[in-house]
Design an enzyme around this catalytic site. Structure first.
Site, short mmCIF file in Angstrom:
data_model
loop_
_atom_site.label_atom_id
_atom_site.label_comp_id
_atom_site.label_asym_id
_atom_site.label_seq_id
_atom_site.Cartn_x
_atom_site.Cartn_y
_atom_site.Cartn_z
N ALA A 25 0.81 -1.22 0.00
CA ALA A 25 0.00 0.00 0.00
C ALA A 25 0.84 1.27 0.00
O ALA A 25 0.31 2.37 0.13
CB ALA A 25 -0.92 0.00 1.21
N ASN A 70 0.70 -4.85 7.38
CA ASN A 70 1.79 -5.41 6.58
C ASN A 70 2.67 -4.32 6.00
O ASN A 70 3.84 -4.54 5.70
CB ASN A 70 1.21 -6.29 5.46
CG ASN A 70 0.78 -7.65 5.96
OD1 ASN A 70 1.55 -8.39 6.55
ND2 ASN A 70 -0.49 -7.98 5.74
N HIS A 89 -1.07 6.42 4.93
CA HIS A 89 0.25 6.10 5.47
C HIS A 89 1.19 7.27 5.19
O HIS A 89 1.36 7.67 4.04
CB HIS A 89 0.82 4.83 4.82
CG HIS A 89 -0.10 3.65 4.89
ND1 HIS A 89 -0.31 2.94 6.05
CD2 HIS A 89 -0.87 3.08 3.95
CE1 HIS A 89 -1.18 1.97 5.81
NE2 HIS A 89 -1.53 2.03 4.55
#
Length: 253
Positions: A124, A180, A209
């Protein structure tokens, strides 16, 4: 539709786990974004694998075990199931000389496994090439701040709240399906330590993120905001597409 990959010596591809990510990968074959001779599906819930196969016109077979999959000698296997599946299967796959793409990267933090056949997609986030280059020169500080809607974290907080602060390794252990990205970052920038903050924010509707890196010759700031997968809010669609891009590269070798 993406470009068609034409492979001189097409091979089989195995997919372990037929949930959100496994389905997106299978659909990439269906849409001819990827190409191989046959897709092999395995899921501990047989019904999920059979359901996915029924949705495809691409040559596909369902197997009942990893051993059955390995006997078919796939060129590449994609693990898209869980950290436990990765711990149980990755070593056995590479022992057969087969490349494996690991989506549950948190499992790799606890495995003493070094093999060029183990591949980790960006997941991601992106910018891993720059981060790994900086790690060679020397990294002083790495901070990952992840913001997710409470539903993505299985909590019901009505206000913004820090639900975790600590190491990437512990974050991947405590949030095996949600973090992850922390494990991928830790594997990329090793031996530097990655500090992680996980924030539950009801006003956030994308998995966000933010990465801050202070290295020998400067600083980096990267930010990614990804829509959660509609069937699995813990997963960003970008994670599946990064695996597809990596799989595309491996099939062209």
């Amino acid at each position: 539709m993406g470009r068609v990959v034409r492979i001189k010596d097409s091979k089989r591809v195995g997919v372990i786990g037929c949930g959100a990510i496994g389905t997106i990968i299978a659909e990439a074959f269906e849409r001819r974004i990827l190409a191989c001779e046959e897709l092999i599906l395995y899921d501990y819930e047989l019904e999920r694998a059979e359901k996915l196969k029924s949705q495809l016109h691409f040559p596909t077979r369902v197997v009942l075990s990893l051993d059955e999959m390995l006997k078919l000698q796939p060129k590449v296997v994609v693990e898209a199931a869980s950290q436990q599946a990765a711990r149980d299967y990755v070593g056995r796959i590479v022992a057969k000389g087969i490349d494996v793409i690991v989506m549950s990267t948190g499992a790799l933090l606890g495995l003493n496994l070094r093999s060029r056949r183990v591949h980790v997609p960006a997941g991601a986030i992106g910018g891993l090439d720059a981060l790994s280059a900086a790690a060679l020169a020397g990294v002083d500080e790495v901070v990952l701040t992840t913001r997710k809607n409470p539903k993505s974290l299985d909590v019901d907080y009505v206000e913004e709240k820090v639900v975790y602060e600590g190491s990437a390794e512990e974050a991947a252990r405590l949030f095996p399906r949600e973090m992850n990205v922390a494990a991928t970052l830790a594997l990329t920038i090793k031996p530097a330590r990655v500090r992680v903050r996980v924030v539950s924010d009801p006003l956030v509707h994308r998995n966000t993120h933010e990465i801050y890196v202070k290295w020998r010759f400067g600083e980096m700031q990267l930010r990614f905001a990804n829509d959660p997968h509609p069937e699995n809010p813990r997963t960003s669609a970008l994670a599946a597409w990064s695996a597809i891009k990596l799989l595309q590269k491996l099939l062209e070798l």
